[in-house]
Every structure is written in structure tokens, then in C-alpha cells.
Design an enzyme around this catalytic site. Structure first.
Site, PDB file in Angstrom:
ATOM      1  N   GLU A   1       0.852  -1.192   0.000  1.00 36.93           N
ATOM      2  CA  GLU A   1       0.000   0.000   0.000  1.00 36.93           C
ATOM      3  C   GLU A   1       0.889   1.244   0.000  1.00 36.93           C
ATOM      4  O   GLU A   1       1.736   1.375   0.885  1.00 36.93           O
ATOM      5  CB  GLU A   1      -0.906  -0.042   1.233  1.00 36.93           C
ATOM      6  CG  GLU A   1      -1.840  -1.240   1.221  1.00 36.93           C
ATOM      7  CD  GLU A   1      -2.213  -1.745   2.617  1.00 36.93           C
ATOM      8  OE1 GLU A   1      -2.039  -1.010   3.600  1.00 36.93           O
ATOM      9  OE2 GLU A   1      -2.683  -2.897   2.708  1.00 36.93           O
TER      10      GLU A   1
ATOM     11  N   HIS B   1      -1.488   1.960  16.208  1.00 41.31           N
ATOM     12  CA  HIS B   1      -0.301   2.563  15.618  1.00 41.31           C
ATOM     13  C   HIS B   1       0.872   2.495  16.573  1.00 41.31           C
ATOM     14  O   HIS B   1       1.696   3.385  16.630  1.00 41.31           O
ATOM     15  CB  HIS B   1      -0.572   4.019  15.208  1.00 41.31           C
ATOM     16  CG  HIS B   1      -1.550   4.101  14.087  1.00 41.31           C
ATOM     17  ND1 HIS B   1      -2.903   4.152  14.297  1.00 41.31           N
ATOM     18  CD2 HIS B   1      -1.387   4.088  12.749  1.00 41.31           C
ATOM     19  CE1 HIS B   1      -3.538   4.183  13.135  1.00 41.31           C
ATOM     20  NE2 HIS B   1      -2.640   4.141  12.179  1.00 41.31           N
TER      21      HIS B   1
ATOM     22  N   GLN C   1       2.106  -2.126   5.456  1.00 41.46           N
ATOM     23  CA  GLN C   1       2.354  -0.715   5.740  1.00 41.46           C
ATOM     24  C   GLN C   1       2.696  -0.435   7.208  1.00 41.46           C
ATOM     25  O   GLN C   1       3.633   0.277   7.504  1.00 41.46           O
ATOM     26  CB  GLN C   1       1.143   0.103   5.306  1.00 41.46           C
ATOM     27  CG  GLN C   1       1.420   1.577   5.253  1.00 41.46           C
ATOM     28  CD  GLN C   1       0.356   2.297   4.450  1.00 41.46           C
ATOM     29  OE1 GLN C   1      -0.781   2.428   4.894  1.00 41.46           O
ATOM     30  NE2 GLN C   1       0.714   2.761   3.272  1.00 41.46           N
TER      31      GLN C   1
ATOM     32  N   ILE D   1      -0.517  -6.331  10.320  1.00 43.88           N
ATOM     33  CA  ILE D   1      -0.022  -7.641   9.888  1.00 43.88           C
ATOM     34  C   ILE D   1      -0.980  -8.740  10.357  1.00 43.88           C
ATOM     35  O   ILE D   1      -0.996  -9.834   9.824  1.00 43.88           O
ATOM     36  CB  ILE D   1       1.417  -7.893  10.400  1.00 43.88           C
ATOM     37  CG1 ILE D   1       2.120  -8.874   9.460  1.00 43.88           C
ATOM     38  CG2 ILE D   1       1.437  -8.392  11.827  1.00 43.88           C
ATOM     39  CD1 ILE D   1       3.608  -8.945   9.642  1.00 43.88           C
TER      40      ILE D   1
ATOM     41  N   ASP E   1       0.968  -3.195  12.901  1.00 42.75           N
ATOM     42  CA  ASP E   1      -0.309  -3.523  13.553  1.00 42.75           C
ATOM     43  C   ASP E   1      -1.251  -4.250  12.596  1.00 42.75           C
ATOM     44  O   ASP E   1      -2.088  -5.034  13.015  1.00 42.75           O
ATOM     45  CB  ASP E   1      -0.995  -2.254  14.036  1.00 42.75           C
ATOM     46  CG  ASP E   1      -0.080  -1.419  14.899  1.00 42.75           C
ATOM     47  OD1 ASP E   1      -0.256  -1.423  16.112  1.00 42.75           O
ATOM     48  OD2 ASP E   1       0.844  -0.795  14.336  1.00 42.75           O
TER      49      ASP E   1
ATOM     50  N   GLU F   1      -3.843  -7.044   3.071  1.00 35.47           N
ATOM     51  CA  GLU F   1      -2.583  -7.562   3.592  1.00 35.47           C
ATOM     52  C   GLU F   1      -2.367  -9.047   3.300  1.00 35.47           C
ATOM     53  O   GLU F   1      -1.265  -9.480   2.975  1.00 35.47           O
ATOM     54  CB  GLU F   1      -2.483  -7.308   5.108  1.00 35.47           C
ATOM     55  CG  GLU F   1      -2.200  -5.856   5.486  1.00 35.47           C
ATOM     56  CD  GLU F   1      -3.409  -4.936   5.339  1.00 35.47           C
ATOM     57  OE1 GLU F   1      -4.531  -5.451   5.181  1.00 35.47           O
ATOM     58  OE2 GLU F   1      -3.240  -3.700   5.395  1.00 35.47           O
TER      59      GLU F   1
END
Ligand SMILES: Cc1ncc(C[n+]2csc(CCOP(=O)(O)OP(=O)(O)O)c2C)c(N)n1
Ligand SMILES: [Mg+2]
Length: 816
Positions: free
Chosen positions: A507, A605, A560, A565, A563, A538
């Protein structure tokens, strides 16, 4: 009814056609017989479990005809007829897999590691080097998680696209012939409800890759009928929006009855051609299939299917329908000659008998191959045990066990070991030759099978990550400090120059050069194919990577933020992490997953779900570089290696200054090696990633208070500290603290276990070993959210001070 032949029909081509049809019919029958006997083997206990391809034979014959050398399959447990038909599964191997034979030559799927019908061909030689994949049929190794085969399928297909369009890959001719290879997927009707199916379909439509997905529709998923699975009870109906037309790309979609042999052949030929020539994805919805033996050996479908349903299923059995078609087939040429496949039913009965005998024979041979080495070992062991008994004072107990051993009819390796190990307990205090013989016998036998079951979690080849030598970054005289992200960028440029087979996607990865500009300007230099943007998906980003890596490319899949994943964790864990292991070292996917995490401050995040990653991804190197030079070095290392890796960059490190190396693309960060970044005598502090900076800060502050800390950067969470350097530090300091930003009992517990149990550090400790972690909840938003959720430099300072206070209260007064 007699069909009229076209001009091309003549007796010679009919003879060939007839041979092929009868051969196909025999394969279908043989496959069915294997299923029938296989189920019996499972129900009588000779196999632990059985799942079979009955009721889905005929369409698989058609798929096999369209499949060409160099093509790939990514499917599931129902595909046994296909595998037999392409010549990659003999009936004997079918039974060897069922018994769990650990000899890879007998059971090539997985050498006894996987349940039966989890198919795989060998992409690798025994030394881990690639075979010529263009000279063989290729099946990626199956996983049990239904729909889990889909993300990988996307990558297998996309590899063809890369090979077709990237000029520099012309010479990769053991992997591809100009991208003409098709990736063939199979999935059950019920499993199309999974998100992974839809994600793959959409991505394949966007990417326009050569894949043909067959949906074997038997209207059930175990006991649950179609109305609970699929809107409108028809997957091809609801996929219609994906159909391509003159104005837009999409899929070609076919629907065909699973018992209609000639239509199936026609459909598969068309589908293969579209995918191969046009690189357009195709869906084939194969309807009207059934399960004559029920779902698996774990239950019987009579429990949940009505009599009517069972009778209906019987009436559409594809093998019976094919038989009818063969018997009724008549064709007349221009001169009035009538051709038939068989004179009468007798001929078919003959073929049916042959198939039955062949299956029976295969079962017997496979069983003998499985059983003989175990029986041979039993006899050998028995002789040793008798000798032991003769010499021992405890022969009364030993003889009892020997009697039980002789009577035990379980045919398993463990049976031998159970009795051998139990008997050894009775002679610990005695000393005679037979005792040593028994001890050695146990050691050797156990280690032989331990290897058979536990090898190849990581690469064992000469390209194993652990074997890649360190090359230190070199620096010019000027010692220029630069934004750390440019180190990654300049290193990536070298990578893409050096490796035409390397590519990166994710992304915002392409056009803007990733959200942190680590790929700034790179797409312009290397093109949209190699440096590409993807949708927000993902799992299939990872799947793209797995499939392409299995076909000789070196993809870097970007997630990206760490978190997110979790969306790909299933694919990473079930597929990537287990691939080398579950194929007993015969397949590999040296994929690099790039992500960034740690401390952006917010529930999603903060990027440190390390314990989940750590636990689920055994088989993948988990790398946690503290800065971008280290990270770039890890990319360089992994590209020389054939292990897969997850490289987690530090989110707040991109704009920090680092010294600019001058050997981009060359320097490597070693795997499994820790680095001492601060030397000290009082306590060893072990940490990684973003927390490390705080640990360093605290350590420097502690110096003022006469506390000398040794700070160790783990760098490589898995594998961790292979030369046991941490314990060497503890020998000096006698104290240990592990600090991270994961939950309590997370990655720090894993690290502690490695240090205490594997490195035996407990021997040198004068204080309680301590872990200092985040709160149990996700980290809250903002600077203060971070301060109260994670451990701050003050927390670290105080925790260390407390340990020192406890060890010497006179010298270190309490703080609070
Ligand atoms: C992700 C996942 N969920 C559940 C299961 C358990 N399971 C195994 S097979 C199966 C039914 C699959 O049905 P379908 O996709 O129609 O294939 P079929 O067996 O009918 O050919 C289920 C629920 C599984 N293996 N994987
Ligand atoms: Mg089904």
C-alpha cells in the site's frame, strides 16, 4: 444416438482419443478405489485420519489435460485424481501418505508430516537448490485451512506476469518460459465464503494474472448445505460482476457440470488458453459434484443427508455418468464407419477389475514399505532387550515389559521407543555391554525420527540465513550524516539494480515511494511492475510474495504498519512459516516481508504485537533492527539467503540522522547475532527496536548514580543469539533485565526463556531476573498515552535502580 464425425475424424485419431478416454476412466476408477480402501484403512486404525477425492474425479481429469509442464497448482485435499492424472501421485504414494510414512521417497508430499491428500511436488533438490521447474508439473504444498491456498495462488500466477514483462528475467528459463505458465487453483464451494477467496478474486481481477480457479461444488461444506454458505446458492451467479467485457478487465467465468466429461474437457481447454495466452484470470464453477463416502473418515454423511439427497447424489456420481457416456458413445465417419470406445460392458468391467486390483496391490506395497522398517527395528530391539534382561537383576520387571512389547500390535515407531525407554529405567544402576547397546540404540533411533519430524523449520541449505557472513558498512572520510530513510532508499536502489528478480509491492509503496519515503523515486527508475502499489489487502499482499518466491523471484511484500499484519497473520503462519517444514525441505519461499512498527502512539499505531508474531511465525526470521543502516543490512543479508524474513523498521527512526555508508547493497547485518551497544558491569539490559533508545538513555543517566549497565541489542528476535553472547555478559554482571514494549509475558518471556533455559544463565544470577514490559492493554493515543502505556526511560531507570537497591541497600537508598 450416433454423432456425425467432423472431417478431421479418422480411425487413427479416434484410436488415440479412445485410448485417452479409457485411460482417463481407469484413472477415475483407480482414484475412487483408493478412496474406498483409504477410508477403510482409517476406520480400521491403520491410518490416523483420511480425507479423499471421491465424487470429484471426472473434472480433475479435464483439468489435468489442460495443465502443462511448468504450470502450478494451489489446491486442497480433494485433488487426488488430478494429481494422479498428471503423474504426480501413484496409488502407492497415496497410501504411503495416508499411513504417514516418514520416508520422503515413499511419501513425497511431506514425508509423513502432513495428513493425507495434502499434495506437493518437489521444487528443491535434497540440498535445497532449485530444480528445473519447467521440466516438471508443480504443485505448491497444500495446507488444511480451507481457502488458505488462495493468496499463494495469486502470487504463483503473478510470477508469470513478471516473467513475461520484465526483460531482465529472460534468462530465468528454469522457472518460466516467457510467463506462459498458468496457476491452477481449486477450492470447495463452502470455502468460497472465506474472505481470502474474495480478496484473491478481486486482486486477480485487478492484476490480470494467469490463474484458473476451479470451484468443486458438491453443495455441502461437511454437514452444512449451500443455503447457509452462498448468496443465491450459486458462486458463479454472484461472481457475475467480475465477468470481463469489451470495456473492462475482469474474469472469464464458466459453469459446467462435474459429470459431463466432454464439456469439462472443452471448458478446461478454453480456460487454459485464455489464462495462458491473454493472462486473464478464469473461474470454473464445477457444479453437480458429490461425496459418495462423505466428508472424511471422521464421520458419516448419512447422519446429516436425507435419503433423497443421498439417492440424488448417487444419480449424479461422475464416474457412473462417465461410464454411461463411454458405453453410449458412437460416432460415424463420412464413409459410414461407426466408432465406439468399447464393444460392450465387459470391456469396462475388465478396466474396473484392473483398477481394483491395482489399488489393492498399491495398498499392500505401501503398507509393507511403511511397516517393514518398523518391524525390523522391533526385532533388532527385541534381541537387545532379551540380552539386557539376561544380564539384569531386574529381569522380572523387564520380562514383563518384553512380553507386553511382543503382544503390542501397534505399528508405530513410538512403540519401539516406549518399551526401550521404559526398560532402560530398570538398569540405571547396572553396568554391562547390552546396556550400552540399548542406550545407543535409543539415541540413534530417536534421533533418526526426530530429524524426520523436526528438520527444515528453517533452511538447511548453504543459503541458510545463519550462514550469510557479516559485511560491515563502510564510511567515507567525510562521515556524512543523512536522514535515515535515505539509507534505505539508496540501498533499495542498489538491490533493484543488483537483483532483477527482486520487486516490492504494498500500500503506497509505488508511486509515492512508501509512506516514509524509503522508496522515494524508485518506481520511476524500475517501473510499475517491480515497484508497485496494491489495494488494501494484507493477506494477498503476502500471498503474492509467497507465490512469486516459490517460483524463483525475490519479492519484498510491504505491510504498511506492523499492527495490520494481523490481517495477514494466518497466511504468514499457516502458509509461509510452515512451507519449508511441511514439505520436508522440498519447497521454499524466500519472501521478505517489510513492515514498520513501534511507538507511533495509538491503539493501532504502536506496532508491537511481537509475542503473537513471535509465536505464530516460527520458521520465519523475525528481525528488529534498531536503525535504518541495520535494516538495510538485513535486506541485503536476506536477499543472499533462502529463508523467509519479516523485517520491522522503526517507525520513529526514518527522520533521525545516521551516518551514510558507502557500500550500499553490500553491507549485511548478521542473523541471530546480538550487539553490545554499551558496556557495563552491574546489570545486563536486553532490548530491541524503539525501546532500545530509551534503555540506552536510562543507562547513561544511571552512570551518574554509579550504576554501570551493559546494553545488548537483540537485533534478530528469531533466531536469537545463536552464539549465546548474552549469558557471557551475565557472567560478568550477574543481573538481567529484559525490556520491551510488548505485553507482559510476551516477547520478553520468550527472550527470558532463551536466556535462562537455553543459555543456562540462571547459574550466574545474583538478583531475580526481571522483565519490564508495557501495560496489558493496547497503548493509548498520544505522547502521554505512550508514557503511561509503555515503559519510559524513567520507568526503566527506576526498575534498574530498584534491583541495585535490593542488592545493596546501603549503597543505593530507596527512590520512592
Ligand atoms: C479455515 C478452516 N475452517 C474450517 C475448517 C474445517 N473444515 C475442513 S473441510 C470443511 C468443509 C469444506 O467444504 P468445501 O469447501 O465445500 O469443500 P469440500 O470438502 O466439500 O470439498 C471444513 C469446515 C478448515 N479446514 N479450515
Ligand atoms: Mg463442498
Amino acid at each position: 444416438m450416433i454423432e456425425k464425425a467432423t472431417d478431421t475424424s479418422n480411425s487413427l485419431s479416434f484410436a488415440q482419443f479412445k485410448k485417452e478416454v479409457l485411460n482417463d476412466y481407469k484413472t477415475a476408477l483407480l482414484s475412487r478405489q483408493c478412496s474406498i480402501l483409504g477410508r477403510r484403512e482409517a476406520l480400521t486404525g491403520k491410518a490416523k485420519f483420511g480425507i479423499f477425492g471421491d465424487g470429484k474425479e471426472v473434472p480433475q481429469l479435464a483439468m489435468a489435460k489442460a495443465f502443462k509442464l511448468g504450470d502450478w497448482r494451489s489446491g486442497y485435499y480433494r485433488d487426488q485424481t488430478f494429481m494422479m492424472s498428471i503423474g504426480e501421485l501413484t496409488s502407492q504414494q497415496f497410501f504411503a501418505n495416508l499411513y504417514g510414512d516418514t520416508d520422503i521417497n515413499n511419501a513425497p508430499e511431506s514425508g509423513g508430516r502432513q495428513m493425507n491428500n495434502h499434495f506437493a511436488t518437489h521444487s528443491l533438490n535434497a540440498d535445497g537448490s532449485w530444480k528445473n521447474l519447467m521440466e516438471q508439473n508443480n504443485s505448491s504444498s497444500d495446507i488444511s485451512c480451507t481457502a488458505g491456498q488462495m493468496p499463494r495462488l495469486l502470487g504463483l500466477a503473478q510470477a508469470s506476469k513478471m516473467y513475461r514483462h520484465i526483460d531482465e528475467l529472460k534468462d530465468f528459463n528454469t522457472f518460466s518460459n516467457k510467463g506462459n505458465e498458468v496457476a491452477w487453483g481449486t477450492i470447495g464451494n463452502a470455502s468460497t465464503s472465506e474472505g481470502l477467496f474474495w480478496e484473491t478474486i478481486n486482486a486477480a481481477g485487478v492484476l490480470q494474472v494467469p490463474m484458473v480457479i476451479s470451484i468443486w461444488d458438491d453443495e455441502y461444506g461437511i454437514s452444512v448445505p449451500a443455503k447457509y454458505h452462498t448468496t443465491k446458492e450459486s458462486i458463479s451467479e454472484i461472481l457475475k460482476g467480475f465477468q470481463r467485457d469489451e470495456n473492462s478487465n475482469g474474469f472469464e467465468i464458466f459453469s459446467v457440470k462435474g459429470y459431463d466429461y466432454p464439456s469439462l474437457i472443452d471448458t478446461y481447454e478454453k480456460a487454459g488458453k485464455i489464462a495462458r495466452e491473454e493472462h486473464v484470470p478464469v473461474v470454473i464453477h464445477v457444479t453437480d459434484l458429490m461425496q459418495p463416502l462423505g466428508h472424511s473418515s471422521s464421520g458419516s454423511h448419512e447422519r446429516y443427508k436425507s435419503k433423497d439427497r443421498l439417492a440424488y447424489e448417487k444419480s449424479i456420481d461422475c464416474n457412473t455418468k462417465m461410464r454411461e457416456w463411454i458405453l453410449n458413445y458412437k460416432i460415424e465417419d463420412n464413409t459410414g464407419n461407426v466408432f465406439q470406445f468399447v464393444k460392450d460392458e465387459e470391456e469396462l468391467i475388465g478396466i474396473e477389475k484392473e483398477a481394483k486390483n491395482e489399488a489393492k496391490q498399491a495398498k499392500r506395497s505401501a503398507w509393507n514399505n511403511f511397516k517393514n522398517p518398523i518391524s525390523k527395528a522391533s526385532s533388532e530391539l527385541l534381541a537387545i532387550l532379551k540380552e539386557v534382561s539376561k544380564n539384569s537383576k531386574n529381569s522380572v520387571f523387564i520380562n514383563k515389559l518384553i512380553e507386553q512389547f511382543i503382544a503390542d500390535d501397534e505399528v508405530q515407531v513410538r512403540t519401539n521407543l516406549i518399551y526401550a525407554r521404559k526398560i532402560l529405567r530398570f538398569i540405571t544402576e547396572e553396568d554391562f555391554t547390552a546396556k550400552t547397546t540399548l542406550q545407543n540404540w535409543i539415541k540413534n533411533y530417536k534421533s533418526l525420527f526426530q530429524k524426520r519430524y523436526s528438520s527444515h523449520l528453517y533452511s538447511q541449505s548453504k543459503w541458510a540465513a545463519l550462514k550469510i557472513k557479516e559485511v560491515k558498512p563502510t564510511y567515507g572520510k567525510e562521515n556524512k550524516l543523512v536522514d535515515a530513510r535515505t539509507i534505505l532508499r539508496d540501498n533499495f536502489e542498489m538491490i533493484f539494480n543488483k537483483y532483477p528478480e527482486a520487486m516490492i509491492f504494498g500500500e503506497d509503496t509505488g508511486f509515492i515511494g512508501d509512506v516514509n519515503q524509503g522508496l522515494e523515486g524508485i518506481q520511476k527508475k524500475f517501473g510499475e511492475l517491480r515497484i508497485s502499489d496494491t489495494g488494501i489487502r494484507e493477506a494477498t499482499i503476502v500471498g503474492q510474495g509467497i507465490g512469486m518466491a516459490m517460483r524463483g523471484l525475490r519479492p519484498i511484500a510491504e505491510i504498511q504498519y506492523l499492527d495490520y499484519i494481523l490481517f495477514a497473520l494466518q497466511t504468514l503462519s499457516d502458509d509461509l512459516a510452515s512451507l519449508h517444514y511441511r514439505s520436508a525441505g522440498r519447497q521454499k519461499a524466500p519472501l521478505i516481508v517489510r513492515s514498520r512498527g513501534h511507538r507511533l502512539e495509538g491503539i493501532w499505531h504502536s506496532g508491537s504485537p511481537m509475542s503473537g508474531i513471535n509465536t505464530f511465525l516460527r520458521g520465519i526470521c523475525i528481525l528488529v533492527p534498531r536503525n535504518m543502516t541495520k535494516a538495510a543490512g538485513f535486506f541485503n543479508t536476506m536477499l543472499k539467503s533462502d529463508d523467509p524474513a519479516l523485517i520491522i523498521e522503526n517507525l520513529n527512526g526514518y527522520r533521525l540522522k545516521e551516518k551514510q555508508p558507502d557500500n550500499f547493497g553490500e553491507f549485511t547485518t548478521p542473523i541471530g547475532v546480538v550487539e553490545t551497544i554499551l558496556e557495563g558491569n552491574d546489570i545486563t539490559l536486553v532490548s530491541y527496536g524503539a525501546t532500545l533508545k530509551l534503555v540506552e538513555e536510562a543507562a547513561i543517566q544511571l552512570r551518574q548514580f554509579d550504576i554501570s549497565c551493559e546494553v545488548i541489542d537483540i537485533q534478530s528476535l528469531m533466531p536469537l543469539d545463536i552464539s549465546h553472547d548474552i549469558v557471557k555478559s551475565i557472567q560478568k554482571t550477574n543481573r538481567l533485565m529484559v525490556i520491551d514494549e510488548d505485553v507482559p509475558g510476551g516477547a520478553s518471556a520468550y527472550i527470558m526463556n532463551e536466556i535462562l533455559n537455553k543459555q543456562n544463565a540462571y547459574r550466574y544470577l545474583d538478583s531475580k531476573p526481571v522483565t519490564l514490559c508495557s501495560e496489558e492493554h493496547r497503548p493509548a493515543y498520544g505522547t502521554d498515552g505512550d508514557y503511561f502505556s509503555n515503559r519510559s526511560a524513567e520507568d526503566i531507570f527506576e526498575a534498574i535502580y530498584q534491583i541495585m537497591h535490593e542488592s545493596d541497600p546501603q549503597r543505593f537508598n530507596p527512590l520512592i
